[in-house]
Write a protein that holds these residues in place. Sequence first.
Motif, PDB file in Angstrom:
ATOM      1  N   LYS A 126       0.763  -1.276   0.189  1.00 36.53           N
ATOM      2  CA  LYS A 126       0.024   0.112  -0.070  1.00 36.53           C
ATOM      3  C   LYS A 126       0.930   1.429  -0.051  1.00 36.53           C
ATOM      4  O   LYS A 126       1.786   1.376   0.709  1.00 36.53           O
ATOM      5  CB  LYS A 126      -0.951  -0.135   1.330  1.00 36.53           C
ATOM      6  CG  LYS A 126      -1.788   1.227   1.175  1.00 36.53           C
ATOM      7  CD  LYS A 126      -2.850   1.066   2.490  1.00 36.53           C
ATOM      8  CE  LYS A 126      -3.694   2.118   2.358  1.00 36.53           C
ATOM      9  NZ  LYS A 126      -4.640   2.138   3.568  1.00 36.53           N
ATOM     10  N   PRO A 127       0.865   1.965  -1.135  1.00 35.68           N
ATOM     11  CA  PRO A 127       1.640   3.157  -0.949  1.00 35.68           C
ATOM     12  C   PRO A 127       1.400   4.111   0.138  1.00 35.68           C
ATOM     13  O   PRO A 127       0.366   4.431   0.779  1.00 35.68           O
ATOM     14  CB  PRO A 127       0.962   3.918  -2.368  1.00 35.68           C
ATOM     15  CG  PRO A 127       0.491   3.086  -2.974  1.00 35.68           C
ATOM     16  CD  PRO A 127      -0.133   1.946  -2.295  1.00 35.68           C
ATOM     17  N   HIS A 128       2.453   4.563   0.787  1.00 32.39           N
ATOM     18  CA  HIS A 128       2.424   5.436   2.062  1.00 32.39           C
ATOM     19  C   HIS A 128       3.760   5.962   2.162  1.00 32.39           C
ATOM     20  O   HIS A 128       4.743   5.615   1.579  1.00 32.39           O
ATOM     21  CB  HIS A 128       2.147   4.605   3.288  1.00 32.39           C
ATOM     22  CG  HIS A 128       3.161   3.518   3.467  1.00 32.39           C
ATOM     23  ND1 HIS A 128       3.126   2.193   3.005  1.00 32.39           N
ATOM     24  CD2 HIS A 128       3.984   3.553   4.649  1.00 32.39           C
ATOM     25  CE1 HIS A 128       4.288   1.601   3.349  1.00 32.39           C
ATOM     26  NE2 HIS A 128       4.719   2.385   4.606  1.00 32.39           N
ATOM     27  N   ASP A 129       3.861   7.102   2.858  1.00 30.99           N
ATOM     28  CA  ASP A 129       5.028   7.678   3.458  1.00 30.99           C
ATOM     29  C   ASP A 129       5.940   6.794   4.351  1.00 30.99           C
ATOM     30  O   ASP A 129       5.275   6.583   5.409  1.00 30.99           O
ATOM     31  CB  ASP A 129       4.790   9.179   3.943  1.00 30.99           C
ATOM     32  CG  ASP A 129       4.251   9.955   3.012  1.00 30.99           C
ATOM     33  OD1 ASP A 129       4.717  10.144   1.836  1.00 30.99           O
ATOM     34  OD2 ASP A 129       3.418  10.907   3.306  1.00 30.99           O
TER      35      ASP A 129
ATOM     36  N   MET B 216      14.330  11.240  -8.335  1.00 25.07           N
ATOM     37  CA  MET B 216      12.992  11.245  -7.714  1.00 25.07           C
ATOM     38  C   MET B 216      12.744  12.600  -7.791  1.00 25.07           C
ATOM     39  O   MET B 216      11.614  13.128  -8.164  1.00 25.07           O
ATOM     40  CB  MET B 216      13.066  10.962  -6.200  1.00 25.07           C
ATOM     41  CG  MET B 216      13.153   9.417  -6.051  1.00 25.07           C
ATOM     42  SD  MET B 216      11.980   8.478  -6.442  1.00 25.07           S
ATOM     43  CE  MET B 216      12.426   6.966  -5.693  1.00 25.07           C
ATOM     44  N   ALA B 217      13.609  13.613  -7.816  1.00 30.00           N
ATOM     45  CA  ALA B 217      13.391  15.189  -7.838  1.00 30.00           C
ATOM     46  C   ALA B 217      13.042  15.625  -9.244  1.00 30.00           C
ATOM     47  O   ALA B 217      12.385  16.379  -9.449  1.00 30.00           O
ATOM     48  CB  ALA B 217      14.671  15.875  -7.413  1.00 30.00           C
ATOM     49  N   LYS B 218      13.768  14.777 -10.357  1.00 36.68           N
ATOM     50  CA  LYS B 218      13.469  15.420 -11.667  1.00 36.68           C
ATOM     51  C   LYS B 218      12.133  15.044 -12.129  1.00 36.68           C
ATOM     52  O   LYS B 218      11.655  15.687 -12.681  1.00 36.68           O
ATOM     53  CB  LYS B 218      14.630  14.346 -12.477  1.00 36.68           C
ATOM     54  CG  LYS B 218      14.498  14.475 -14.091  1.00 36.68           C
ATOM     55  CD  LYS B 218      15.383  15.526 -14.510  1.00 36.68           C
ATOM     56  CE  LYS B 218      15.058  15.866 -16.026  1.00 36.68           C
ATOM     57  NZ  LYS B 218      15.932  16.980 -16.399  1.00 36.68           N
ATOM     58  N   PHE B 219      11.434  13.820 -11.637  1.00 38.66           N
ATOM     59  CA  PHE B 219      10.250  13.336 -11.948  1.00 38.66           C
ATOM     60  C   PHE B 219       8.950  13.730 -10.946  1.00 38.66           C
ATOM     61  O   PHE B 219       7.811  13.704 -11.278  1.00 38.66           O
ATOM     62  CB  PHE B 219      10.150  11.880 -12.169  1.00 38.66           C
ATOM     63  CG  PHE B 219      10.997  11.471 -13.404  1.00 38.66           C
ATOM     64  CD1 PHE B 219      10.319  11.397 -14.573  1.00 38.66           C
ATOM     65  CD2 PHE B 219      12.279  10.976 -13.433  1.00 38.66           C
ATOM     66  CE1 PHE B 219      10.981  11.088 -15.768  1.00 38.66           C
ATOM     67  CE2 PHE B 219      13.225  10.425 -14.297  1.00 38.66           C
ATOM     68  CZ  PHE B 219      12.237  10.697 -15.872  1.00 38.66           C
ATOM     69  N   SER B 220       9.880  14.724  -9.867  1.00 38.87           N
ATOM     70  CA  SER B 220       8.731  14.990  -8.827  1.00 38.87           C
ATOM     71  C   SER B 220       7.934  14.017  -8.343  1.00 38.87           C
ATOM     72  O   SER B 220       6.489  14.217  -8.308  1.00 38.87           O
ATOM     73  CB  SER B 220       7.727  16.339  -9.437  1.00 38.87           C
ATOM     74  OG  SER B 220       8.580  17.204  -9.910  1.00 38.87           O
ATOM     75  N   VAL B 221       8.319  12.915  -8.039  1.00 41.85           N
ATOM     76  CA  VAL B 221       7.698  11.712  -7.564  1.00 41.85           C
ATOM     77  C   VAL B 221       6.957  12.013  -6.126  1.00 41.85           C
ATOM     78  O   VAL B 221       7.660  12.333  -5.245  1.00 41.85           O
ATOM     79  CB  VAL B 221       8.631  10.457  -7.394  1.00 41.85           C
ATOM     80  CG1 VAL B 221       7.972   9.191  -6.904  1.00 41.85           C
ATOM     81  CG2 VAL B 221       9.415  10.202  -8.691  1.00 41.85           C
ATOM     82  N   PRO B 222       5.670  11.748  -6.131  1.00 41.21           N
ATOM     83  CA  PRO B 222       5.205  11.984  -4.509  1.00 41.21           C
ATOM     84  C   PRO B 222       5.713  11.163  -3.465  1.00 41.21           C
ATOM     85  O   PRO B 222       6.238   9.788  -3.914  1.00 41.21           O
ATOM     86  CB  PRO B 222       3.787  11.483  -5.100  1.00 41.21           C
ATOM     87  CG  PRO B 222       3.653  11.836  -6.355  1.00 41.21           C
ATOM     88  CD  PRO B 222       4.812  11.371  -6.894  1.00 41.21           C
ATOM     89  N   SER B 223       6.002  11.385  -2.576  1.00 38.74           N
ATOM     90  CA  SER B 223       6.393  10.814  -1.180  1.00 38.74           C
ATOM     91  C   SER B 223       5.973   9.473  -1.218  1.00 38.74           C
ATOM     92  O   SER B 223       6.502   8.490  -0.860  1.00 38.74           O
ATOM     93  CB  SER B 223       6.672  11.454  -0.077  1.00 38.74           C
ATOM     94  OG  SER B 223       5.373  11.721   0.319  1.00 38.74           O
TER      95      SER B 223
END
Length: 334
Positions: free
Chosen positions: A28-31, A89-96
């Motif tokens: 499950k996607p989560h921080d 990750m920064a280049k593609f602005s991946v959500p945390s």
Amino acid sequence: MEVSTTLWVLTILGLSALIAVDFFIGRKPHDVSTKEAGIWTIVWIALAALFGLGLLFFGSAQASGEFFAGFVTEKSLSVDNLFVFILIMAKFSVPSHLQQRVLLVGVLIALVLRAIFIAAGAAIIASFSWVFFIFGAFLIYTAWKLVQEARADDDEEEWEENRLLKSVEKRFGVADRYHGTKLFIRENGKRILTPLMVVMLAIGTTDVLFALDSIPAIFGLTQDPYIVFTANAFALMGLRQLYFLIGGLLKKLVHLSYGLSVILGFIGVKLVLHALHEAGVHVPVISIPVSLGVICSVLIVTTITSLIASKKQAEREAAEAVGGDGKAKDSIEA
């Protein structure tokens, strides 16, 4: 070390089971919290240690020493790779909350690619012993290049997409936003990639470049494909948790490149000496205990000096900030 087909199958099944457990626990996607990352980092390191001890009791001291030397080397190189992962990750602005999924799939791609590299490397070494000269020279060159890059101190470093990735994006098209965990969507009747799929491919294919120095490096410590593969597997599978655990601390490891250059240069020299020895030249051969001692010592010294340098830099910046505020205040009063 003699490894039967049965042992190979059991090892791959065991590693696959561990990856599956890791995947389903974090499906499950989560921080990811620091606590969660810390626990799983300890678990992966403990499993690697148990595997190394298993080689000691059921294999030999030589095999166990080679595994630990290879694991520590691959782990230290993978920490350096985390810098690039952060840039991607920064280049593609991946959500945390999606970053853990990206890293998990990226690591799986990396494992497959490295298995291919390891098989190819083992076949080449078995047929051409002189390849050790090439591996050794390449590692020495890589060590020198790392020093040059560290001295350049490029704070504006950016990650650029490789040609393969650009061609894939051009061929299939990419959505303009993330769609949860979906890798493909249909837009105007055409199936296109989501940014999540692109960043997964970026993480996985970038590892091909990392393998160009890490695979020769570990072959400089052991020529056993089984140990090379398992050391790489354990080092990579804990990489996702390590990313979240020390992501904020990476910038403080300012001397890491220097330490890795020393390690790669040392292994490069070891490979050249090994090649000369195989050719019948009487030269000293560096043992695994010595190799492990040098690698661990360099990493410890590098970490300590990095933290000291980072602390001094922070104190210097704080003093300059206070000084700047004081001058600004005097100017206003005047």
